[in-house]
Design a protein around this motif. Structure first.
Motif, PDB file in Angstrom:
ATOM      1  N   SER A   1      58.943  44.075  48.276  1.00 21.76           N
ATOM      2  CA  SER A   1      58.613  44.893  48.990  1.00 21.76           C
ATOM      3  C   SER A   1      56.896  45.122  48.925  1.00 21.76           C
ATOM      4  O   SER A   1      56.453  44.681  48.086  1.00 21.76           O
ATOM      5  N   LEU A   2      56.446  45.871  49.754  1.00 24.76           N
ATOM      6  CA  LEU A   2      54.958  46.039  49.805  1.00 24.76           C
ATOM      7  C   LEU A   2      54.443  46.687  48.397  1.00 24.76           C
ATOM      8  O   LEU A   2      53.669  46.340  47.805  1.00 24.76           O
ATOM      9  N   GLY A   3      55.310  47.861  48.100  1.00 28.37           N
ATOM     10  CA  GLY A   3      55.100  48.536  47.136  1.00 28.37           C
ATOM     11  C   GLY A   3      55.138  47.446  45.571  1.00 28.37           C
ATOM     12  O   GLY A   3      54.382  47.536  44.826  1.00 28.37           O
ATOM     13  N   GLN A   4      56.076  46.847  45.695  1.00 23.75           N
ATOM     14  CA  GLN A   4      56.429  45.875  44.565  1.00 23.75           C
ATOM     15  C   GLN A   4      55.103  44.692  44.399  1.00 23.75           C
ATOM     16  O   GLN A   4      54.745  44.141  43.457  1.00 23.75           O
ATOM     17  N   ARG A   5      54.819  44.407  45.614  1.00 26.16           N
ATOM     18  CA  ARG A   5      53.903  43.201  45.588  1.00 26.16           C
ATOM     19  C   ARG A   5      52.758  43.874  45.235  1.00 26.16           C
ATOM     20  O   ARG A   5      51.850  42.979  44.585  1.00 26.16           O
ATOM     21  N   MET A   6      52.425  44.923  45.524  1.00 24.69           N
ATOM     22  CA  MET A   6      51.118  45.431  45.066  1.00 24.69           C
ATOM     23  C   MET A   6      51.143  45.768  43.599  1.00 24.69           C
ATOM     24  O   MET A   6      49.955  45.498  42.882  1.00 24.69           O
ATOM     25  N   ARG A   7      52.052  46.250  43.093  1.00 22.55           N
ATOM     26  CA  ARG A   7      52.116  46.075  41.718  1.00 22.55           C
ATOM     27  C   ARG A   7      52.132  44.820  41.036  1.00 22.55           C
ATOM     28  O   ARG A   7      51.266  44.671  39.987  1.00 22.55           O
ATOM     29  N   GLY A   8      52.656  43.879  41.609  1.00 19.30           N
ATOM     30  CA  GLY A   8      52.635  42.373  41.067  1.00 19.30           C
ATOM     31  C   GLY A   8      51.035  41.942  41.247  1.00 19.30           C
ATOM     32  O   GLY A   8      50.468  41.487  40.325  1.00 19.30           O
ATOM     33  N   ASP A   9      50.450  42.572  42.186  1.00 19.44           N
ATOM     34  CA  ASP A   9      48.843  41.960  42.538  1.00 19.44           C
ATOM     35  C   ASP A   9      47.961  42.693  41.395  1.00 19.44           C
ATOM     36  O   ASP A   9      46.963  42.166  40.975  1.00 19.44           O
ATOM     37  N   LEU A  10      48.499  43.950  41.120  1.00 24.96           N
ATOM     38  CA  LEU A  10      47.539  44.813  40.054  1.00 24.96           C
ATOM     39  C   LEU A  10      47.782  44.252  38.801  1.00 24.96           C
ATOM     40  O   LEU A  10      46.939  43.866  38.061  1.00 24.96           O
ATOM     41  N   THR A  11      49.015  43.771  38.649  1.00 21.41           N
ATOM     42  CA  THR A  11      49.020  43.251  37.188  1.00 21.41           C
ATOM     43  C   THR A  11      48.565  41.859  37.062  1.00 21.41           C
ATOM     44  O   THR A  11      47.963  41.596  36.046  1.00 21.41           O
ATOM     45  N   ALA A  12      48.437  40.854  38.243  1.00 24.09           N
ATOM     46  CA  ALA A  12      47.579  39.645  38.294  1.00 24.09           C
ATOM     47  C   ALA A  12      46.212  40.019  37.900  1.00 24.09           C
ATOM     48  O   ALA A  12      45.362  39.259  37.209  1.00 24.09           O
ATOM     49  N   ALA A  13      45.894  41.237  38.583  1.00 17.38           N
ATOM     50  CA  ALA A  13      44.196  41.435  38.522  1.00 17.38           C
ATOM     51  C   ALA A  13      43.902  41.745  36.857  1.00 17.38           C
ATOM     52  O   ALA A  13      42.840  41.869  36.534  1.00 17.38           O
ATOM     53  N   MET A  14      44.790  42.616  36.401  1.00 13.65           N
ATOM     54  CA  MET A  14      44.540  43.148  34.976  1.00 13.65           C
ATOM     55  C   MET A  14      45.137  42.391  33.859  1.00 13.65           C
ATOM     56  O   MET A  14      44.697  42.667  32.650  1.00 13.65           O
ATOM     57  N   LEU A  15      45.751  41.239  34.345  1.00 17.38           N
ATOM     58  CA  LEU A  15      46.546  40.413  33.094  1.00 17.38           C
ATOM     59  C   LEU A  15      45.761  40.034  32.037  1.00 17.38           C
ATOM     60  O   LEU A  15      45.755  40.043  30.865  1.00 17.38           O
ATOM     61  N   TYR A  16      44.301  39.653  32.540  1.00 18.81           N
ATOM     62  CA  TYR A  16      43.515  38.985  31.291  1.00 18.81           C
ATOM     63  C   TYR A  16      42.400  39.936  31.143  1.00 18.81           C
ATOM     64  O   TYR A  16      41.382  39.698  30.511  1.00 18.81           O
ATOM     65  N   GLU A  17      42.685  41.330  31.267  1.00 24.41           N
ATOM     66  CA  GLU A  17      41.774  42.269  30.794  1.00 24.41           C
ATOM     67  C   GLU A  17      40.383  42.275  31.256  1.00 24.41           C
ATOM     68  O   GLU A  17      39.498  42.059  30.419  1.00 24.41           O
ATOM     69  N   PRO A  18      40.007  42.277  32.662  1.00 25.24           N
ATOM     70  CA  PRO A  18      38.606  42.180  32.947  1.00 25.24           C
ATOM     71  C   PRO A  18      38.065  43.304  32.782  1.00 25.24           C
ATOM     72  O   PRO A  18      38.728  44.311  32.588  1.00 25.24           O
ATOM     73  N   LYS A  19      36.689  43.079  32.620  1.00 24.66           N
ATOM     74  CA  LYS A  19      35.775  44.458  32.154  1.00 24.66           C
ATOM     75  C   LYS A  19      35.588  45.081  33.345  1.00 24.66           C
ATOM     76  O   LYS A  19      35.373  46.442  33.481  1.00 24.66           O
ATOM     77  N   ILE A  20      35.839  44.438  34.653  1.00 24.52           N
ATOM     78  CA  ILE A  20      35.663  45.262  35.654  1.00 24.52           C
ATOM     79  C   ILE A  20      36.778  44.973  36.865  1.00 24.52           C
ATOM     80  O   ILE A  20      36.955  43.919  37.029  1.00 24.52           O
ATOM     81  N   LEU A  21      37.148  46.015  37.585  1.00 22.66           N
ATOM     82  CA  LEU A  21      38.008  45.840  38.560  1.00 22.66           C
ATOM     83  C   LEU A  21      37.570  46.391  40.063  1.00 22.66           C
ATOM     84  O   LEU A  21      37.109  47.283  40.066  1.00 22.66           O
ATOM     85  N   TYR A  22      37.817  45.452  41.001  1.00 19.25           N
ATOM     86  CA  TYR A  22      37.336  45.814  42.389  1.00 19.25           C
ATOM     87  C   TYR A  22      38.710  46.143  43.068  1.00 19.25           C
ATOM     88  O   TYR A  22      39.505  45.092  43.128  1.00 19.25           O
ATOM     89  N   LEU A  23      38.922  47.112  43.894  1.00 15.83           N
ATOM     90  CA  LEU A  23      40.098  47.402  44.320  1.00 15.83           C
ATOM     91  C   LEU A  23      39.781  47.828  45.612  1.00 15.83           C
ATOM     92  O   LEU A  23      39.021  48.659  46.102  1.00 15.83           O
ATOM     93  N   ASP A  24      40.230  46.954  46.608  1.00 16.98           N
ATOM     94  CA  ASP A  24      39.959  47.293  47.911  1.00 16.98           C
ATOM     95  C   ASP A  24      41.093  47.447  48.777  1.00 16.98           C
ATOM     96  O   ASP A  24      41.905  46.666  48.964  1.00 16.98           O
ATOM     97  N   GLU A  25      40.989  48.850  48.947  1.00 16.78           N
ATOM     98  CA  GLU A  25      42.425  49.629  49.575  1.00 16.78           C
ATOM     99  C   GLU A  25      43.626  49.136  48.985  1.00 16.78           C
ATOM    100  O   GLU A  25      44.483  48.574  49.424  1.00 16.78           O
TER     101      GLU A  25
END
Lengths: 330, 268
Positions: A156-180
């Protein structure tokens, strides 16, 4: 952490010719239209800040994010992100940033979510133990377990977004760009997303730049707003200040006892407007002129009050006014 | 060293694209059928062209048929899908994510292409008997020719990947790739020598084809396989291939650099 100086980005596209044989003439025309997606934008963001990057559709928000992440090269101007020029040190910069584009996914469509995450962990040079530790933590926050083995196209869209956030945060980047990041999500999913972003910022000190059209995101998550329109920065400062400039008033919402008297309020300095409906009063006042306590005392003295609320102006109405007028009041 | 640091990333990309090949096995099988039909038709046509003679221009019919069978088997196997991948990802804006990886996009593509090839390897077991029945298979005349063919084949793979990458990168300039792809497939397909070997082409055409990189993908390795290497010796033939691999790598470096400055992400 992020330094942006006088960046501009233009796009060229062949001019569309209308009229007889318009398509053919468009094909041969050498004229181009130049679109200024970003005209002149400067700002700097400190480590650990959460900044809301606002503006109407087509204002240049996504273009800026793409330049910050090294995908687009600005036509002019300079950017450094954690000391690197994003489009020159693209690969080193990539290790410092996580990117979520709400309308797209970086996950592999046909693979189960867990496989995408494993690929991303390897792309970002993570040790297995490190990956497993971070995944466990993100799983706790975002409750991924029920769909880790589901192919991404079936989420679902909500699950996919959680997956995308996980992917973006997995490697603990110093900066996070969240576009909508909350686009299209239901209320519960939005709230979960906001809670997550808040925790990531507080616990890991991640610098976050957030574009959104949902101003509840901004009110909840950020103290600072950068507002752009037609490729220019209109406002850069605290949320409270923007509201104050636009709406220096408060409203007192009063619910009256049923069938009670509803007499006129006495004239008092500082009251801007009173909207009266049966059983209800909405009093707009200037808190600089009249103390809230005095106003409430006056209302309670003359009216049978059952409930009171002091309401701040919504950011939404402020933004609507800026977008429509195209300028920010000084 | 970022090269060493990126090895696990490439390995993971290879592993993922092997899995994709298994997922798409239906289209791989269709590809085998298509190659089988091509091999069969070429066998019929060339047998009839020989008109009962055992040998034309010093090339025995049997050798000719082996050449055609191996060529088309190899053309089926060496068809990197990355060209289409690039076009799709640029069209849909997914390219943005590829550009924010700590691993360069060209190297991601090479890893993906390598995985595709490895994933197709089990399918060769299916393809070989099909080719043997519909065409003509024979072992190379010597073990040197066999080893030479394998080496030449690997360079051919690399050149095929490079060409696919260059074609795909054109998508950074224009998204209307269909017509371009059709022309490329036609010219490229013919110029590899998979339908007509170079030695049977008229002089002018052959000289033109010899100036192009395509012959290095099919004609050069397969002519080594059948024991009559393109340039007389298989070492000079492979040197020619290496020359093209290096030239194309240079072209990619230039095109890639310019493409990055051209990037336009579709959509908001």
């Amino acid at each position: 952490m992020i330094e942006v100086r006088d960046i501009a980005r233009e796009f060229r596209r062949p001019r569309q010719v209308h009229g007889p044989l318009g398509g053919l003439r468009t094909f041969f025309t050498r004229e181009v239209d130049i679109v200024h997606a970003v005209s002149n934008v400067s700002f700097s963001i400190d480590a650990g800040e959460v900044v809301g990057y606002l503006g109407a559709n087509g204002a240049g928000k996504s273009t800026t994010i793409k330049m910050l992440s090294g995908i687009l090269v600005p036509t002019s101007g300079t950017i450094t992100v954690n000391g690197l020029v994003p489009w020159e040190d693209r690969e080193a910069n990539a290790l410092n940033i996580g990117v979520v584009f709400g309308q797209r996914t970086q996950l592999w469509w046909d693979l189960p979510l867990i496989d995408s995450l494993r690929i991303i962990a390897k792309l970002y040079r993570m040790e297995t133990a490190h990956y497993e530790r971070n995944l466990a933590r993100l799983d706790e926050l975002l409750e991924l377990t029920p769909f880790l083995d589901t192919p991404v196209r079936q989420l679902s869209l909500g699950q996919r977004m959680r997956g995308d956030l996980t992917a973006a945060m997995l490697y603990e980047p110093k900066i996070l760009y969240l576009d909508e990041p909350t686009i299209g999500l239901d209320v519960v999913a939005k709230e979960r997303m906001r809670g997550f972003i808040e925790r990531v910022n507080q616990e890991s000190g991640t610098t976050i730049m957030l574009t959104t059209h949902d101003l509840a995101d901004v009110e909840r998550l950020t103290k600072r707003i950068i507002f752009i329109d037609k490729g220019l920065v209109l406002f850069d400062g605290p949320v409270a200040e923007l509201k104050h400039r636009y709406a220096p008033y408060r409203e007192l919402h009063v619910t009256l006892a049923p069938n009670g008297d509803q007499p006129e309020l006495p004239q008092m300095p500082g009251i801007i407007d009173i909207e009266e409906t049966p059983g209800r009063l909405e009093i707009r006042f200037d808190p600089a002129t009249i103390a809230v306590a005095d106003l409430i005392a006056a209302v309670v003295a003359s009216h049978p009050v059952t409930d009171l609320a002091i309401v701040e102006p919504a950011l939404e109405s402020v933004v609507r006014e800026i977008v429509q007028s195209g300028e920010v009041r000084r | 060293m970022s090269f060493v640091a990126n090895i696990p990333a490439w390995r993971e990309l290879i592993r993922a694209s092997i899995r994709f090949q298994f997922m798409y096995r239906f289209s791989v099988i269709m590809g085998i059928l298509l190659a089988g039909v091509t091999i069969y038709l070429l066998t019929v046509v060339w047998t009839s062209a020989y008109a009962g003679q055992d040998e034309v221009g010093g090339i025995p019919l049997k050798l000719m048929l082996v050449y055609l069978t191996i060529s088309n088997l190899q053309s089926w196997y060496l068809k990197p899908g990355i060209g289409f991948d690039i076009v799709d990802r640029v069209r849909e804006g997914q390219i943005g994510f590829d550009l924010t990886r700590p691993v360069s996009y060209p190297s991601q593509l090479i890893a993906t292409a390598a995985g595709d090839q490895l994933g197709m390897l089990p399918m060769v077991v299916v393809a070989l008997p099909v080719a043997a029945v519909l065409g003509e298979l024979a072992a190379p005349p010597s073990w040197q020719a066999g080893v030479g063919y394998l080496a030449s084949f690997i360079i051919a793979w690399f050149i095929a990947v490079e060409l696919a990458m260059i074609i795909g990168l054109v998508a950074f300039w224009t998204l209307e790739m269909t017509g371009f792809m059709m022309v490329y497939n036609l010219v490229g397909g013919f110029a590899t020598g998979a339908l007509v070997p170079l030695w049977f082409m008229p002089d002018l055409l052959r000289q033109a084809v010899q100036l192009l990189p395509f012959q290095s993908i099919v004609y050069v390795p397969v002519s080594i396989y059948i024991g009559i290497p393109a340039t007389g010796s298989m070492y000079t033939a492979m040197a020619l291939q290496v020359f093209w691999a290096v030239v194309l790598a240079g072209v990619i470096a230039i095109v890639w650099k310019r493409a990055l400055y051209r990037t336009v992400i579709q959509g908001g």
